[in-house]
Design an enzyme around this catalytic site. Structure first.
Site, PDB file in Angstrom:
ATOM      1  N   ALA B  92      67.085  33.362  58.446  1.00  0.00           N
ATOM      2  CA  ALA B  92      66.830  33.753  57.058  1.00  0.00           C
ATOM      3  C   ALA B  92      68.039  33.513  56.164  1.00  0.00           C
ATOM      4  O   ALA B  92      67.911  33.430  54.955  1.00  0.00           O
ATOM      5  CB  ALA B  92      66.434  35.225  56.997  1.00  0.00           C
ATOM      6  N   LYS B  93      69.224  33.433  56.762  1.00  0.00           N
ATOM      7  CA  LYS B  93      70.467  33.174  56.019  1.00  0.00           C
ATOM      8  C   LYS B  93      70.619  34.127  54.845  1.00  0.00           C
ATOM      9  O   LYS B  93      71.053  33.746  53.767  1.00  0.00           O
ATOM     10  CB  LYS B  93      70.527  31.713  55.579  1.00  0.00           C
ATOM     11  CG  LYS B  93      70.459  30.733  56.765  1.00  0.00           C
ATOM     12  CD  LYS B  93      70.664  29.290  56.354  1.00  0.00           C
ATOM     13  CE  LYS B  93      70.744  28.354  57.555  1.00  0.00           C
ATOM     14  NZ  LYS B  93      69.479  28.214  58.314  1.00  0.00           N
ATOM     15  N   ARG B  94      70.285  35.393  55.059  1.00  0.00           N
ATOM     16  CA  ARG B  94      70.321  36.371  53.991  1.00  0.00           C
ATOM     17  C   ARG B  94      71.738  36.858  53.722  1.00  0.00           C
ATOM     18  O   ARG B  94      72.611  36.799  54.596  1.00  0.00           O
ATOM     19  CB  ARG B  94      69.427  37.571  54.337  1.00  0.00           C
ATOM     20  CG  ARG B  94      67.945  37.230  54.447  1.00  0.00           C
ATOM     21  CD  ARG B  94      67.365  36.762  53.126  1.00  0.00           C
ATOM     22  NE  ARG B  94      65.911  36.629  53.182  1.00  0.00           N
ATOM     23  CZ  ARG B  94      65.250  35.473  53.280  1.00  0.00           C
ATOM     24  NH1 ARG B  94      65.896  34.338  53.328  1.00  0.00           N
ATOM     25  NH2 ARG B  94      63.925  35.456  53.309  1.00  0.00           N
TER      26      ARG B  94
END
EC number: 4.1.1.23
Lengths: 277, 277
Positions: B92-94
Site C-alpha cells: 500500500a506504500k502508505r
C-alpha cells in the site's frame, strides 16, 4: 480547463480559500447519520450542505474510505460536491511505480466513475512514480513538500551535500515537474518562517496549507505565503466537521445543531483568512 | 506470534521465499473470470488455488482494489489466502500523520474484517507517521528503502551532508524503528551491489525484493542478500499471474490452461530461487 483555473474561479465565487477536510472518523459521527445506509456519505452530504458556500474545495482523506462501503461513500461525496460546483482534492499521498502508478491515477479519470479534481502525492519514489498524475493537465497534483508533524524532520530536514535541506530539494523538483502547470505543494503551517522561505523558492506554485484551525495563530502566514497569484488552499478538517461535537448535539436525532456548527465554523475560518487576502 | 516468525514457518512449509504479487489489472483478466460477480476476486481465488503450494506470501497491491467492488475482492482474497495458511502483505506504500495514520493502520486489525499480516509503508513523513503500524508487534512493516525505478534516484540517491545517501539514512532509520522486531525493508533488485551494501548496513532486517522474474538475472543477489537468517521475500507479480497470457488461453472458457501456467511459473521461480538458498 486547467485545475488551477477552475480553482481560481471557485475561490472567486465562494470568496474563500478554505479547504474543508472530509475525514469522517466512524467513532465521531453523530447519531443523526448512524442509521443511514452509508453513514459516512450521509455525514458528508450534510457537511457539504452546511459548508459549501464557504468552501473553495473539499478534501476527503482516502484513509477514511478504505473499505467497500467507504469507496461507495467517497464516490457519492465527490459527485455531490461537484453538484455544488466545488472541486474535490483527494488527500491520498500516493506514490508507486509503473503500472501501479497508472492504476492509482485512475481516480482522476471520469470514465471510471466520479473523479477527483486533484490529488496529493508522495515524492519519495521520484518523477516516474508521479508521471501518470502529472500528465493530466486538467487535474491538480499536490506534492508533499514539508509536513509539520514531528517526524517530518526525520527525512525532510536532512541537510544535503549541496547545502540544501531535503524539503528544499523536493520543492525544486516539484517546480521542475510543473511542465503542465498543474503542480501544487503541501506545506505545513506550524512554522511561518519556513512557509515564507518556501514561497520565495517557488513564487508561482499554489500551496495546500493544512493544520490551520478557526482559532489558529498561523492563519496570516498561511494566506500571505500559501497563495500564488491569489490561488491556494488553507485546510481545516476536524475543526470544521466536528465543530458541533458536544454531547447534546451529537445525540440530537435531527443533527441540525451539529451541522449548523460546522457551517458556522467554515464561515468563521473563511472570514478569518479573508482578513489577510 | 511475531510476523517474521510466522513468515519463517511459512517459508519452511512451502520451501519457498516467493511472494506472489496479486495485481489483477482489469484490462488483462482472462475471459474465464469476467462473468463472476467480482472478477478480481475470482481471478485471485484461482491464482491462489494454482500457486499456494509455492507461495511464502501473497502481495496484493492496493492500487488495484480502490473502488467498492475492489475492496470486497481484496477482503475475500485475504480471507482465502489465510485459509491456505499463506500470509498476506498489503503493498500500500502508505504514510500519513496523526489520526489518518491510525486509520490506515486498521487494515492490520482483525476486528475490522479480514486483516493483512504486513504492509508496505513510505518513510517520507517520518517516524510518527509509521508509529500506528510499528506498534503492532504481530504485524510486519516493510519500509520503502531503495526502489529500482528510474525516479528512485531523484530523492533516494541524494548525498547528504553526512556523506550518506538518503536511502542509506532511511535504512538506518528503519533499523532504529525496529524496537518490536517487525520492520522489513523494500529493496529493488536491479543493482546487486547496492543490495549487498544495504544488507551489510542492516544484517538482521528481512527484505522484500520486488522485480525478479522467473528468467531474471538478479535472482542470486536477491536471495543471497535479501534474506536475513533465511527470512525474506522475493516478489514476482505479472511474471506469475499473467504467465498464461496468450490469446488462446485468455479466451478459454475454463481458464484451466491460463491458471496452470501461473502455477508453473510460481514453481519455476521457487526452484530458481532455491538454488541459491
Amino acid at each position: 480547463m486547467h485545475f488551477f483555473d477552475r480553482l481560481a474561479d471557485r475561490i472567486a465565487t465562494a470568496d474563500s480559500v478554505v479547504s474543508v477536510g472530509l475525514d469522517p472518523d466512524p467513532a465521531r459521527l453523530p447519531d443523526s447519520v448512524l442509521d443511514a445506509d452509508l453513514p459516512r456519505w450521509q455525514f458528508n452530504r450534510r457537511i457539504i450542505d452546511a459548508t459549501h458556500e464557504h468552501a473553495a474545495c473539499y478534501k476527503p482523506n482516502a484513509a477514511f474510505y478504505e473499505d467497500p462501503d467507504g469507496w461507495r461513500a467517497l464516490e457519492e461525496t465527490i459527485a455531490y460536491a461537484h453538484g455544488k460546483n466545488v472541486p474535490v482534492l483527494l488527500d491520498a499521498k500516493r506514490g508507486d511505480i509503473g503500472n501501479t502508478a497508472r492504476q492509482y491515477a485512475q481516480i482522476l479519470d471520469e470514465d471510471e466513475g466520479p473523479a477527483a479534481d486533484a490529488i496529493t502525492v508522495n515524492p519519495f519514489l521520484g518523477r516516474d512514480s508521479l508521471e501518470p498524475f502529472l500528465q493530466r493537465a486538467d487535474r491538480g497534483v499536490f506534492v508533499l513538500g514539508r509536513t509539520s508533524n514531528p517526524g517530518g524532520e526525520d527525512l525532510q530536514d536532512l541537510e544535503l551535500a549541496s547545502g540544501e535541506k531535503l524539503y528544499e530539494r523536493v520543492v525544486h523538483l516539484a517546480d521542475l515537474w510543473n511542465g503542465n502547470g498543474n503542480v501544487g505543494l503541501v506545506v505545513g503551517a506550524t512554522n511561518p518562517d519556513e512557509l515564507e522561505e518556501i514561497r520565495e523558492l517557488v513564487p508561482d506554485i499554489p500551496f495546500l496549507v493544512p493544520g490551520v484551525g478557526a482559532q489558529g495563530g498561523d492563519a496570516e502566514a498561511a494566506v500571505e505565503h500559501g497563495l500564488a497569484d491569489g490561488v491556494g488552499l488553507v485546510n481545516s478538517s476536524r475543526g470544521i466537521i466536528f465543530a458541533g461535537e458536544d454531547a447534546a448535539t451529537r445525540r440530537d436525532d435531527s443533527g441540525d445543531a451539529f451541522f449548523k456548527a460546522a457551517g458556522q465554523s467554515a464561515k468563521q475560518l473563511k472570514q478569518r483568512l479573508n482578513q489577510f487576502r
